[in-house]
Design an enzyme around this catalytic site. Sequence first.
Site, PDB file in Angstrom:
ATOM      1  N   ASP A 264      38.894 -22.826 -18.897  1.00 12.32           N
ATOM      2  CA  ASP A 264      38.134 -23.161 -20.098  1.00 12.32           C
ATOM      3  C   ASP A 264      36.658 -23.290 -19.675  1.00 12.32           C
ATOM      4  O   ASP A 264      36.321 -23.251 -18.493  1.00 12.32           O
ATOM      5  CB  ASP A 264      38.660 -24.450 -20.756  1.00 12.32           C
ATOM      6  CG  ASP A 264      38.272 -24.528 -22.236  1.00 12.32           C
ATOM      7  OD1 ASP A 264      37.316 -23.823 -22.652  1.00 12.32           O
ATOM      8  OD2 ASP A 264      38.899 -25.296 -22.991  1.00 12.32           O
TER       9      ASP A 264
HETATM   10  C1  NOJ Z   1      36.114 -24.627 -25.194  1.00 14.79           C
HETATM   11  C2  NOJ Z   1      37.427 -24.771 -25.909  1.00 14.79           C
HETATM   12  O1  NOJ Z   1      38.174 -25.818 -25.334  1.00 14.79           O
HETATM   13  C3  NOJ Z   1      38.275 -23.502 -25.893  1.00 14.79           C
HETATM   14  O2  NOJ Z   1      39.381 -23.705 -26.709  1.00 14.79           O
HETATM   15  C4  NOJ Z   1      37.470 -22.331 -26.339  1.00 14.79           C
HETATM   16  O3  NOJ Z   1      38.262 -21.175 -26.356  1.00 14.79           O
HETATM   17  C5  NOJ Z   1      36.289 -22.168 -25.385  1.00 14.79           C
HETATM   18  N1  NOJ Z   1      35.467 -23.358 -25.460  1.00 14.79           N
HETATM   19  C6  NOJ Z   1      35.443 -20.943 -25.706  1.00 14.79           C
HETATM   20  O4  NOJ Z   1      34.803 -21.095 -26.901  1.00 14.79           O
END
Ligand code: NOJ
Length: 720
Positions: A264
Amino acid sequence: MVSKNVQDLMEKMTIQEKIGQLIQLSADFFQGDNVAITGPLKEAHLGEAALYSAGSVLGISGAQTVRKVQKNYLKHSRLGIPLLFMADVVHGYKTIFPIPLALGASFDPQVMKTASATAAKESAAGGVHVTFAPMVDLVRDPRWGRVMESTGEDPYLNSVMAKAAVTGFQGTLPLDQNHIAACVKHFAAYGAPEAGREYNTVDISEWRFREQYLSAYAAAIEAQALLVMTSFNTLFGVPATVNQHLMRDILRDELQFHGVLISDWDAIGEIIHHGVAGDLQHAADLALKAGVDIDMMSFAYAKYLAKAASLDPQIEQLINESAQRILILKEQLGLFTDPYRGLSTERETEATLTTENLDAAQAAAEQSMVLLKNSHHTLPLNTATAISLVGPVADTGDILGSWSWQGDPDQTETIADALAKQFSNFTVMPGTQYHHVQFSKLNDAVNASRQQETIVAVLGLPASESGEATSMTDITLPAEQLTLLRGLAQLNKPLVTIVITGRPLDLTEVDALSDAVLLAWFPGSRGGAAIANVLSGRVDPSGRLPMTFPRNIGQVPIYYNAYNTGRPISGTPADDENKYLSKYIDVANSPLYPFGFGLSYGDFTITDWTLSQHNVTPDQPLTIQATIHNSADHAGTTVVQLYTHQQVGETVQPVKQLQAFKKVSLGADQTQTITLTVPYDQLSTIHSDLHRSTDQGDYTVMLGFDSTCTASQPFTVAHQ
Ligand code: NOJ
């Protein structure tokens, strides 16, 4: 099987080029016509080479923009390896479907599949290759804002929906140009942060993790999701992103996931805050060893892998494995054949916001709305009734919900506008903003309501108050809105409350004040029309709760498939006489609205149900035939739910576990016989040695219309 093309590329690539594939940058690195070196590169202390070797980008879309960025990128790519475009396409791209929690409430995997397939088609035409969806984290805590992205609290429902979402996004492999790759997230157990606080510690036993949390991820992987995203949280004492047991033993070995594992956002960098790595180099080393293929925005791989590889052949080997997995993904997307995947502005225009897509979004909204209360048949309303429409959400386009970055609230039909197409006589007066009250306006709204026959109050929260980073400790409606509702209730007119929310709320007072309560979630682009259809009775609200709604925040976490304690309550008056039971002294154990609950305009009963045989074996699944009757004088839809309970197990067993469900639509006074089946393996549970198996012995099966159903029959399970 690795193709000749990928093998050849792997041979030709330098270690630096291979590491490049492992790096994902955000859209702002690629701004400007010439993919100029802008602020972000400098800030990240990266050179131009890093930009042109980065394997993927997140957050860029639009046919023209993607074409331009890809073209420019390929000019600089020595081996002509195309850039991969990823984005969060969650519940729609331009056509916005209801939020995932609402899609879960549809209790119809086909609804989820259509939503995901539509999102895929539109976003593929907009240049997206991979979506960061579905989010299949099991959730039990409405304080956590991201419950809106999940399909709820139940392992079985989540698994069915996870599979439907992956198949919707990807179609059947190999991917065609109307589909995109799915990235199941967040591995793992992100939905269980302590106290519901965003990004907080998760600490559940591996037994519980396997018993309840793992199955939805497993279902998505079984459905061939091509990517997995790591979660921000810790699990078993180690941050998930660098947790080798989780990523190597469970994800790769047990679940046999061979696709691309992406971190993430900055999750590798955050390992330092977790206190498990001393610096970014250490974090990079741990993440790579855990098997993270792509580093999203921590720059750890960009900065440290080359040096690490020169010192340690194991690191070089791991880089090779990751780079190869990413090249395989690019090949699966057809990027080596056509790096633009058939992009054109004509195709983009033709594919987006079509009548078909919008109609599908409306149908999904209609199927996901949950009627929570309907005293004296307040709903449906006669379309000639004089209505006073009030509340902060009555006349706003803010009904799309979070994670709908390409949706446009300003272009979204409001509930008031949609009602105007069916109801001939109504006034609109918000009365209050979400959080800010002006008493004169509130009084105006109450006074205006005095003149009308029926009051419809549209209350709730703005989209900005659910989704990522929106944890909250008070889940009642804002005080201003409750003040308005109290004023309206005093008028003693039929009062219908429509609730717009991304999370379960404490609706205890709303329920007490209203004659009817309709939970509309964030219903999406055509949510207004769907609400109008439900209010007028053109369609039956057929959603059922995918999460338990508590009586108050103190009951959280509250979920239906709990374990009995050694001192369970019996649910009879005798409970009051015994102090030493597992209960509260100030509120009942039961929720306000249970999992699986939802009313219908129909009037359904199960008139008869039988088991095909009372002994279940590996070859003989649990099979139930049930006759459902709608005694109302109009059509309706219900969800028949089958739960089981194992009487005695080596480990504790939930009081009830959903094992099958079926949505049934019946005309007036119609009867239908349905069959529900539960395979032997599905009755399996995790034992104390952490292995899954189905126990022999006595079980009960319960059938009904929500998780409080009590009608039960016994059956036994034998190994053959
Ligand atoms: C953080 C989030 O936790 C995740 O779900 C998301 O896909 C990413 N950012 C990218 O935007």
